[in-house]
Design an enzyme around this catalytic site. Structure first.
Site, short mmCIF file in Angstrom:
data_model
loop_
_atom_site.label_atom_id
_atom_site.label_comp_id
_atom_site.label_asym_id
_atom_site.label_seq_id
_atom_site.Cartn_x
_atom_site.Cartn_y
_atom_site.Cartn_z
N ASN A 43 -10.32 -7.89 1.30
CA ASN A 43 -8.96 -8.03 1.80
C ASN A 43 -8.56 -9.47 2.06
O ASN A 43 -7.37 -9.79 2.05
CB ASN A 43 -8.79 -7.18 3.06
CG ASN A 43 -8.76 -5.70 2.74
OD1 ASN A 43 -8.32 -5.31 1.67
ND2 ASN A 43 -9.26 -4.89 3.65
N GLY B 60 0.83 -1.20 0.00
CA GLY B 60 0.00 0.00 0.00
C GLY B 60 0.86 1.24 0.00
O GLY B 60 0.52 2.26 0.60
N ALA B 61 1.98 1.16 -0.70
CA ALA B 61 3.04 2.17 -0.59
C ALA B 61 2.67 3.52 -1.17
O ALA B 61 3.33 4.52 -0.87
CB ALA B 61 4.32 1.65 -1.26
N ALA B 62 1.64 3.58 -1.99
CA ALA B 62 1.19 4.86 -2.55
C ALA B 62 0.06 5.47 -1.73
O ALA B 62 -0.43 6.54 -2.07
CB ALA B 62 0.74 4.69 -3.99
N ARG C 152 -11.10 1.62 4.46
CA ARG C 152 -12.46 1.86 4.95
C ARG C 152 -12.95 3.22 4.49
O ARG C 152 -12.26 4.21 4.61
CB ARG C 152 -12.46 1.78 6.47
CG ARG C 152 -13.83 1.96 7.11
CD ARG C 152 -13.71 1.96 8.62
NE ARG C 152 -14.97 2.27 9.27
CZ ARG C 152 -15.07 2.61 10.55
NH1 ARG C 152 -13.99 2.67 11.30
NH2 ARG C 152 -16.24 2.86 11.08
N HIS D 110 -9.55 -5.05 16.58
CA HIS D 110 -9.55 -3.63 16.24
C HIS D 110 -10.88 -3.31 15.55
O HIS D 110 -11.01 -3.36 14.32
CB HIS D 110 -8.37 -3.31 15.32
CG HIS D 110 -8.40 -1.92 14.77
ND1 HIS D 110 -8.22 -0.81 15.55
CD2 HIS D 110 -8.60 -1.47 13.51
CE1 HIS D 110 -8.31 0.27 14.79
NE2 HIS D 110 -8.54 -0.10 13.56
N ASP E 214 -5.28 2.28 18.98
CA ASP E 214 -6.34 2.25 19.98
C ASP E 214 -5.75 2.35 21.39
O ASP E 214 -6.31 3.01 22.27
CB ASP E 214 -7.15 0.97 19.84
CG ASP E 214 -7.57 0.72 18.41
OD1 ASP E 214 -8.23 1.60 17.84
OD2 ASP E 214 -7.19 -0.32 17.85
N ALA F 132 1.08 5.31 4.34
CA ALA F 132 2.48 5.17 3.93
C ALA F 132 3.13 6.54 3.73
O ALA F 132 4.27 6.77 4.16
CB ALA F 132 2.56 4.35 2.64
N ARG G 170 -17.75 -3.80 7.88
CA ARG G 170 -16.54 -4.60 8.04
C ARG G 170 -16.55 -5.82 7.13
O ARG G 170 -15.50 -6.26 6.65
CB ARG G 170 -16.37 -5.04 9.50
CG ARG G 170 -15.95 -3.91 10.42
CD ARG G 170 -15.76 -4.41 11.83
NE ARG G 170 -14.66 -5.35 11.96
CZ ARG G 170 -13.38 -5.00 12.06
NH1 ARG G 170 -13.04 -3.72 12.02
NH2 ARG G 170 -12.44 -5.92 12.20
N GLN H 18 -0.90 -12.63 -0.79
CA GLN H 18 0.36 -12.13 -0.23
C GLN H 18 0.97 -13.13 0.74
O GLN H 18 2.20 -13.26 0.81
CB GLN H 18 0.13 -10.79 0.45
CG GLN H 18 -0.22 -9.68 -0.54
CD GLN H 18 -0.36 -8.32 0.11
OE1 GLN H 18 -0.49 -8.20 1.32
NE2 GLN H 18 -0.37 -7.28 -0.72
#
Length: 337
Positions: free
Chosen positions: A107, A13-15, A94, A189, A161, A19, A100, A114
């Site tokens: 995901n 999720g580097a972009a 989100r 979470h 949290d 990040a 959720r 991954q």
């Protein structure tokens, strides 16, 4: 980790926004140390090509002394190879109105892919921190699909949290946040997470002697539980700056340790040996850390009220796990057809 060989740090999720907020923290030595050089491996999806390229250009322009090289792309196997630390931010984020279960379905597929890539190319010593929501179940999906890396090498972020709970207790008591110690964030979470003040101390005084029970139950607990939604509604975006700081805090404690007599909260794999939590979940519990390892604090007394709250969060995770397993079956069925 200072003064060691160059380490490989992969960010998925580097972009993305978190990040982007994390890079200056990471690349100025606030996590791995002022002398620890790193190779950055940046992973995202192809639709983020321009954003990822722009991030790489900006990182070059920052001329960070600690950044030895920057590699980016869309192939997890290529970028997971030889990495030492993985910071897993990538996933469907989100958005207002999303449930959720929507995040879970999207995901689950991402983290299954991954996890298999990690299992194929990553070193057994690799340490993984998962941040993308639903974070506990995403972390468990990685673990289930990556048997070559020890389960204790995976953690998920509940430090945001935990930090929120510290902040609310400090504000109420009118003390600096540094005077609030040993708060616990239990469970998932989500809205069922349980911020627990029963073992905390404020300026050395037991927190249970300071706060009224009514305030804890009716203000403190729901405020921490709903804080992410509150930020989301106001910003029309999820928590970013505070998430980046929480990632730093989590990793710093994991790497360099927790102070003597203190513990923090992390989502870790359960083996059935603590607090009557069944095996094969990722659950936030109190931990002590040293040398990039953690140890669950197991000797705490749990009140009946706390047990009820912990069980509520556990049931939610059981439901999520079942839903994820059902979704896996659907995916397998589709592939067979």
């Amino acid at each position: 980790m200072e003064n060691k060989a160059v380490i490989n740090v992969c960010i998925t999720g580097a972009a993305g926004n978190i990040a982007y907020a994390l890079y200056s923290i990471l690349c100025t030595g606030q996590i791995f140390g002022a002398n620890q050089k790193m190779n950055l491996k940046l992973l995202d999806i192809e639709s983020q090509t321009k954003g990822l390229q722009g991030v790489a250009l900006e990182l070059e322009d920052c001329a960070y002394a600690l950044v030895n090289s920057i590699e980016y792309g869309f192939d997890p196997e290529a970028l997971f190879k030889d990495m030492d630390v993985g910071i897993f931010l990538g996933g469907q984020s989100r958005r207002p109105g999303m449930e959720r279960v929507d995040l879970l379905q999207v995901n689950n597929r991402i983290f299954k892919i991954q996890g298999k890539a990690l299992n194929k190319v990553a070193k057994p010593s690799t340490k993984i921190l998962v941040i993308a929501n639903p974070v506990n179940t995403n972390c468990l999906t990685l673990i289930q699909n990556c048997p070559n890396i020890p389960k204790e090498n995976f953690t998920c972020l509940t430090r945001l949290d935990h930090n929120r709970a510290i902040a609310q207790l400090a504000i109420k008591a009118k003390v600096p946040v540094t005077e609030v110690k040993n708060v616990i964030l239990w469970g998932n979470h989500s809205l069922t997470m349980y911020p627990d003040h029963n073992h905390a101390n404020i300026e050395g005084q037991p927190a249970v002697d300071i706060y009224e029970e009514e305030w804890i139950k009716n203000t403190f607990i729901p405020k921490v539980q709903k804080r992410g939604g509150e930020v989301l509604n106001l910003r029309q975006n999820s928590s970013v700056m505070s998430a980046a700081i929480a990632i730093r805090d989590h990793l710093v404690n994991w790497i360099y340790g927790t102070p003597e007599g203190q513990f923090v909260s992390m989502g870790v794999y359960t083996d059935g040996s603590f607090y009557d939590i069944p095996a094969d979940f990722v659950f936030s519990v109190p931990v002590k850390c040293k040398d990039f390892k953690y140890e669950v604090v197991k000797d705490l007394t749990i009140s009946q009220f706390s047990r009820q709250k912990i069980n509520i969060s556990l049931r939610e995770l059981q439901d999520e796990k079942e839903e994820a397993n059902c979704y896996d079956d659907e995916v397998e069925d589709e592939s067979e057809e």
